[in-house]
Write a protein that holds these residues in place. Sequence first.
Motif, PDB file in Angstrom:
ATOM      1  N   ALA A   6       0.737  -1.418  -0.051  1.00  0.00           N
ATOM      2  CA  ALA A   6      -0.064   0.016   0.009  1.00  0.00           C
ATOM      3  C   ALA A   6       0.798   1.213   0.051  1.00  0.00           C
ATOM      4  CB  ALA A   6      -0.759   0.116   1.288  1.00  0.00           C
ATOM      5  N   TRP A   7       1.979   1.285   0.570  1.00  0.00           N
ATOM      6  CA  TRP A   7       2.956   2.324   0.526  1.00  0.00           C
ATOM      7  C   TRP A   7       3.112   3.180  -0.565  1.00  0.00           C
ATOM      8  CZ3 TRP A   7       4.501   6.677   2.445  1.00  0.00           C
ATOM      9  CH2 TRP A   7       5.667   6.943   2.086  1.00  0.00           C
ATOM     10  N   PRO A   8       3.440   2.419  -1.641  1.00  0.00           N
ATOM     11  CA  PRO A   8       3.725   3.066  -2.951  1.00  0.00           C
ATOM     12  C   PRO A   8       2.649   4.312  -3.252  1.00  0.00           C
ATOM     13  CG  PRO A   8       4.476   0.923  -3.286  1.00  0.00           C
ATOM     14  CD  PRO A   8       3.573   1.084  -2.065  1.00  0.00           C
ATOM     15  N   ALA A   9       1.563   3.819  -3.160  1.00  0.00           N
ATOM     16  CA  ALA A   9       0.224   4.755  -3.675  1.00  0.00           C
ATOM     17  C   ALA A   9       0.312   5.946  -2.811  1.00  0.00           C
ATOM     18  CB  ALA A   9      -0.991   4.006  -3.816  1.00  0.00           C
ATOM     19  N   LEU A  10       0.543   5.650  -1.420  1.00  0.00           N
ATOM     20  CA  LEU A  10       0.465   6.733  -0.508  1.00  0.00           C
ATOM     21  C   LEU A  10       1.731   7.671  -0.993  1.00  0.00           C
ATOM     22  CD1 LEU A  10      -0.451   8.671   1.585  1.00  0.00           C
ATOM     23  CD2 LEU A  10       0.415   6.966   3.228  1.00  0.00           C
ATOM     24  N   ARG A  11       2.877   6.958  -0.941  1.00  0.00           N
ATOM     25  CA  ARG A  11       4.197   7.768  -1.257  1.00  0.00           C
ATOM     26  C   ARG A  11       3.899   8.677  -2.543  1.00  0.00           C
ATOM     27  NH1 ARG A  11       8.907   7.726  -3.894  1.00  0.00           N
ATOM     28  NH2 ARG A  11      10.842   8.294  -2.681  1.00  0.00           N
ATOM     29  N   ALA A  12       3.207   8.199  -3.422  1.00  0.00           N
ATOM     30  CA  ALA A  12       2.905   9.021  -4.669  1.00  0.00           C
ATOM     31  C   ALA A  12       2.098  10.286  -4.297  1.00  0.00           C
ATOM     32  CB  ALA A  12       2.450   8.243  -5.795  1.00  0.00           C
ATOM     33  N   GLN A  13       1.187  10.140  -3.562  1.00  0.00           N
ATOM     34  CA  GLN A  13       0.266  11.272  -3.178  1.00  0.00           C
ATOM     35  C   GLN A  13       1.020  12.201  -2.529  1.00  0.00           C
ATOM     36  OE1 GLN A  13      -2.764   8.894  -1.001  1.00  0.00           O
ATOM     37  NE2 GLN A  13      -4.171   9.445  -2.589  1.00  0.00           N
ATOM     38  N   MET A  14       1.725  11.722  -1.386  1.00  0.00           N
ATOM     39  CA  MET A  14       2.789  12.437  -0.530  1.00  0.00           C
ATOM     40  C   MET A  14       3.690  13.554  -1.372  1.00  0.00           C
ATOM     41  SD  MET A  14       3.766  10.165   2.546  1.00  0.00           S
ATOM     42  CE  MET A  14       4.758  11.389   3.591  1.00  0.00           C
ATOM     43  N   LEU A  15       4.271  12.788  -2.597  1.00  0.00           N
ATOM     44  CA  LEU A  15       5.187  13.460  -3.406  1.00  0.00           C
ATOM     45  C   LEU A  15       4.475  14.529  -4.176  1.00  0.00           C
ATOM     46  CD1 LEU A  15       7.458  10.660  -4.514  1.00  0.00           C
ATOM     47  CD2 LEU A  15       7.989  12.412  -2.991  1.00  0.00           C
ATOM     48  N   LEU A  16       3.148  14.345  -4.632  1.00  0.00           N
ATOM     49  CA  LEU A  16       2.270  15.142  -5.404  1.00  0.00           C
ATOM     50  C   LEU A  16       1.983  16.655  -4.604  1.00  0.00           C
ATOM     51  CD1 LEU A  16      -0.027  13.077  -7.362  1.00  0.00           C
ATOM     52  CD2 LEU A  16       1.716  14.490  -8.362  1.00  0.00           C
TER      53      LEU A  16
END
Length: 128
Positions: A105-115
């Motif tokens: 699940a982390w990669p999707a949240l990480r992408a949101q955090m980066l955006l």
Amino acid sequence: MPSHPPDPSGPSAAAAPLLRYAQALQAVGGPEVIASLLPVLLKTLDDDNLRLDSALADGEPARAAVVLHGLKGVLPMFCAPEMARSIQQLEALCKTAALVEARAAWPALRAQMLLLREEVRVIIEKAA
């Protein structure tokens, strides 16, 4: 109605910016306060992204849950509800020590955090 800066999210997130400026205005009390908090939010996103990467890579979901709990307290003031839900869901996985699921699940949240980080960075640059 107070004026708000133009949508700073750029082309990749223009349809659904993660930073909710009007929501942040209501939560923290004015453009000056937001302007002072955005650099702190930027640093938090940078630091917590690294801390979450490290905790999950090291197989320490409890440590990741602590980081996510802090984000859960701060980010809902600034971000889209979908992102807040992602934080809550990942925190729940980490609290139950579901490491495989948390890592997935982390990669999707990480992408949101980066955006979100990019949206915040653009606003800070425009204000300078």
